[in-house]
Design an enzyme around this catalytic site. Structure first.
Site, PDB file in Angstrom:
ATOM      1  N   ARG A 105       0.579  -1.167   0.015  1.00  0.00           N
ATOM      2  CA  ARG A 105      -0.130  -0.133   0.095  1.00  0.00           C
ATOM      3  C   ARG A 105       0.872   1.372   0.028  1.00  0.00           C
ATOM      4  NH1 ARG A 105      -4.563   1.895   4.086  1.00  0.00           N
ATOM      5  NH2 ARG A 105      -2.931   1.978   5.352  1.00  0.00           N
ATOM      6  N   THR A 109      -0.953   7.757  -1.250  1.00  0.00           N
ATOM      7  CA  THR A 109      -2.201   7.344  -1.983  1.00  0.00           C
ATOM      8  C   THR A 109      -3.048   6.369  -1.517  1.00  0.00           C
ATOM      9  OG1 THR A 109      -1.324   5.743  -3.494  1.00  0.00           O
ATOM     10  CG2 THR A 109      -0.876   8.012  -4.188  1.00  0.00           C
ATOM     11  N   ASP A 201      -4.360 -10.264  12.420  1.00  0.00           N
ATOM     12  CA  ASP A 201      -3.800 -10.268  11.210  1.00  0.00           C
ATOM     13  C   ASP A 201      -3.259 -11.595  10.563  1.00  0.00           C
ATOM     14  OD1 ASP A 201      -1.437  -8.061   9.631  1.00  0.00           O
ATOM     15  OD2 ASP A 201      -1.279 -10.439   9.349  1.00  0.00           O
ATOM     16  N   ASP A 204       0.539 -12.754  10.012  1.00  0.00           N
ATOM     17  CA  ASP A 204       1.247 -12.845  11.238  1.00  0.00           C
ATOM     18  C   ASP A 204       0.741 -13.894  11.749  1.00  0.00           C
ATOM     19  OD1 ASP A 204       2.394 -10.379  10.954  1.00  0.00           O
ATOM     20  OD2 ASP A 204       1.325  -9.139  12.178  1.00  0.00           O
TER      21      ASP A 204
HETATM   22  N1  URA Z   1      -5.785  -8.062   6.929  1.00  0.00           N
HETATM   23  C1  URA Z   1      -5.847  -9.250   7.983  1.00  0.00           C
HETATM   24  O1  URA Z   1      -4.782 -10.014   8.081  1.00  0.00           O
HETATM   25  N2  URA Z   1      -6.716  -9.115   8.987  1.00  0.00           N
HETATM   26  C2  URA Z   1      -7.645  -8.262   9.052  1.00  0.00           C
HETATM   27  O2  URA Z   1      -8.492  -8.296   9.812  1.00  0.00           O
HETATM   28  C3  URA Z   1      -7.882  -7.337   7.914  1.00  0.00           C
HETATM   29  C4  URA Z   1      -6.860  -7.311   6.682  1.00  0.00           C
END
Ligand code: URA
Length: 210
Positions: A105, A109, A201, A204
């Site tokens: 990202r 922008t 995430d 992760d």
């Molecule tokens: N990406 C992720 O890994 N978790 C989220 O909650 C949103 C995007």
């Protein structure tokens, strides 16, 4: 597939997803559950694939038997979390061709920028299944699908584990021709773009990073 959104409500999928959501679930268990769930989701996302038949011989007699028609399908993983869905799917569909799309990202922008793009050839003659566990804002999924369409893909499906209403709406607006299959439609996004209640995430949690 005719529906734009399919939620896979199968009890095994829902049970495994609950275990994955729990914060105390370890990296190893999370990865194993993702592998298992990806096979159940693969079963659903490949429903209705075109079939043909060929004549085979059983030990007892000849018969005309059903087989998948057309070119090998393409599984396209959006890096890096998409790889968590890929492994299990490849066990179920070992002859699939595999592509990878890497996006980051742009902090100014806020738009996704491509840093890696390697996909199978003849996309126009294959079903492409794009995989990414979390359909959150939809920005990267929409961008990845646009890139695949530019590369010639015409028949696409999107597979995720969790979807936010915002991401589903964005996908429907940008790519109404691409069915979305998910294990759950959660409540909303938080201010950082995480799905609530979600599972955190996904990258992760599957790779043990922070
Ligand atoms: N990406 C992720 O890994 N978790 C989220 O909650 C949103 C995007």
């Amino acid at each position: 597939m005719t529906e734009h959104l399919t939620i896979v409500t199968h009890p095994l999928v829902q049970h495994k997803l609950t275990l994955m959501r729990q914060k105390e679930t370890s990296t190893a268990v999370f990865r194993q559950l993702l592998r298992e769930i990806s096979q159940l989701l693969a079963y659903e996302v490949t429903r209705g694939l075109p079939m043909t038949s060929r004549v085979i011989e059983t030990p007892l007699m000849e018969m005309e038997a059903p087989v998948l028609a057309g070119r090998k399908l393409a599984l396209i993983s959006i890096l890096r979390a998409g790889n968590g869905l890929l492994d299990g799917m490849l066990e179920l569909i070992p002859s699939a061709r595999v592509g990878f799309i890497g996006l980051y990202r742009d902090e100014e922008t806020l738009q996704p920028v491509k840093y890696y793009f390697k996909v199978p050839d003849q996309l126009g003659q294959r079903l492409s299944i794009v995989v990414d566990p979390m359909l959150a804002t939809g920005n990267s999924s929409v961008a990845a699908i646009s890139m695949l369409k530019e590369a010639g893909a015409r028949d696409l499906r999107f597979l995720c584990l969790l979807a936010a209403p915002e991401g589903v709406a964005r996908m429907r607006e940008a790519h109404p021709d691409v069915p979305v299959v998910t294990a759950a439609l959660d409540e909303r996004l938080n201010e950082k773009g995480y799905i609530l209640p979600g599972l955190g995430d996904a990258g992760d949690r599957m790779f043990g990073t922070k």
